[in-house]
Design a protein around this motif. Structure first.
Motif, PDB file in Angstrom:
ATOM      1  N   ILE A  85       1.003  -0.826   0.008  1.00 45.79           N
ATOM      2  CA  ILE A  85       0.175  -0.438   0.534  1.00 45.79           C
ATOM      3  C   ILE A  85       1.160   0.924   0.099  1.00 45.79           C
ATOM      4  O   ILE A  85       0.295   2.430  -0.730  1.00 45.79           O
ATOM      5  CB  ILE A  85      -0.619   0.126   0.804  1.00 45.79           C
ATOM      6  N   ASP A  86       2.315   1.376   0.757  1.00 46.97           N
ATOM      7  CA  ASP A  86       2.984   2.417   0.302  1.00 46.97           C
ATOM      8  C   ASP A  86       3.462   2.233  -0.693  1.00 46.97           C
ATOM      9  O   ASP A  86       4.097   3.911  -1.069  1.00 46.97           O
ATOM     10  CB  ASP A  86       3.799   2.620   1.746  1.00 46.97           C
ATOM     11  N   LYS A 116      -1.088  -4.987   5.406  1.00 53.40           N
ATOM     12  CA  LYS A 116      -1.327  -3.885   5.564  1.00 53.40           C
ATOM     13  C   LYS A 116      -2.480  -2.863   4.435  1.00 53.40           C
ATOM     14  O   LYS A 116      -2.492  -2.847   2.994  1.00 53.40           O
ATOM     15  CB  LYS A 116      -0.229  -3.200   5.665  1.00 53.40           C
ATOM     16  N   ASN A 117      -3.609  -2.896   4.806  1.00 53.52           N
ATOM     17  CA  ASN A 117      -4.860  -1.495   4.254  1.00 53.52           C
ATOM     18  C   ASN A 117      -5.474  -2.128   2.861  1.00 53.52           C
ATOM     19  O   ASN A 117      -5.977  -2.251   2.407  1.00 53.52           O
ATOM     20  CB  ASN A 117      -4.213  -0.221   4.180  1.00 53.52           C
ATOM     21  N   HIS A 118      -5.728  -3.776   3.233  1.00 50.74           N
ATOM     22  CA  HIS A 118      -6.174  -4.232   1.287  1.00 50.74           C
ATOM     23  C   HIS A 118      -7.534  -3.874   1.381  1.00 50.74           C
ATOM     24  O   HIS A 118      -7.298  -4.354   0.125  1.00 50.74           O
ATOM     25  CB  HIS A 118      -6.228  -6.259   2.229  1.00 50.74           C
ATOM     26  N   GLU A 119      -7.841  -3.332   2.268  1.00 53.63           N
ATOM     27  CA  GLU A 119      -9.322  -2.940   1.936  1.00 53.63           C
ATOM     28  C   GLU A 119      -9.199  -1.687   1.225  1.00 53.63           C
ATOM     29  O   GLU A 119     -10.167  -1.899  -0.300  1.00 53.63           O
ATOM     30  CB  GLU A 119     -10.427  -2.848   3.395  1.00 53.63           C
ATOM     31  N   GLN A 120      -8.064  -0.733   1.257  1.00 55.63           N
ATOM     32  CA  GLN A 120      -7.647   0.886   0.865  1.00 55.63           C
ATOM     33  C   GLN A 120      -7.566  -0.243  -1.002  1.00 55.63           C
ATOM     34  O   GLN A 120      -7.448   0.373  -2.569  1.00 55.63           O
ATOM     35  CB  GLN A 120      -6.867   1.256   0.842  1.00 55.63           C
TER      36      GLN A 120
END
Length: 190
Positions: A85-86, A116-120
């Motif tokens: 995500i980053d 990390k933040n898989h929904e985003q």
């Protein structure tokens, strides 16, 4: 331009990686595939990794004859371990004209909900999934953001290649010729 991001340690890059990347670029709507060389995968031990720049160099050697494949060292300067995500956020800022998607093996779907933040990621990016032996799409089978690509199934392991080099085995057919020539003349993985 639609760019597929193929993340990995590529330790070393082998013909399986090239076949998958080329197949996705040629047989999907992706204009380019970028090999994002990861300095450290949060799920892998760092000790078995060759130097970041050696692995990047091998990727560049391997893709010299493929104009739609690129190498990226974007993660080299990000905090470690690097999270997808980053990296996506940084790439979006750096290349606002591109539309980025992820490329992953079906075996990664098992743990995707732990990313990390898989929904985003799911909200903002498409994910191209190539088959792996013994892996199923599971709960993601009908998700609109997942594109299951009928790519060749490659069962070539970088671990096997590193071990074979250490044992002085000739594994030339598993590597792009320039990569084989470089490794054959170097102490990398020996």
């Amino acid at each position: 331009m639609k760019v597929g991001l193929y993340f990995g340690s590529f330790n070393p890059i082998h013909i399986g990686h090239l076949i998958i990347a080329n197949h996705l670029q040629q047989f999907s709507d992706l204009d380019q595939v970028w090999f994002v060389v990861s300095p450290q995968n949060p799920f892998k031990e760092k000790s078995s990794l060759a130097n970041d720049y050696d692995r990047l160099h091998l990727v560049n050697l391997a893709i010299e004859d493929y104009p739609h494949l690129k190498a990226s060292n974007v993660e080299f300067n990000l905090p470690k371990p690097s999270y997808t995500i980053d990296t996506l956020v940084v790439l979006e800022e750096k290349y606002p004209e591109h539309e980025f998607s992820l490329i992953m093996g079906m075996d990664n779907l098992t743990n995707f909900h732990k990313w990390k933040n898989h929904e985003q990621i799911l909200k903002n990016y498409s994910i191209y999934v190539y088959p792996r032996i013994g892996s199923e799409p599971g709960n993601w089978a009908d998700h609109p953001k997942f594109h299951f690509v009928d790519a060749p199934i490659m069962e070539i392991s970088s671990t096997f290649i590193r071990q074979s080099i250490k044992e002085n085995k000739v594994i030339k057919p598993l590597l792009e010729e320039k990569v084989w020539n470089y490794l054959d003349g170097s102490s990398l993985y020996r």
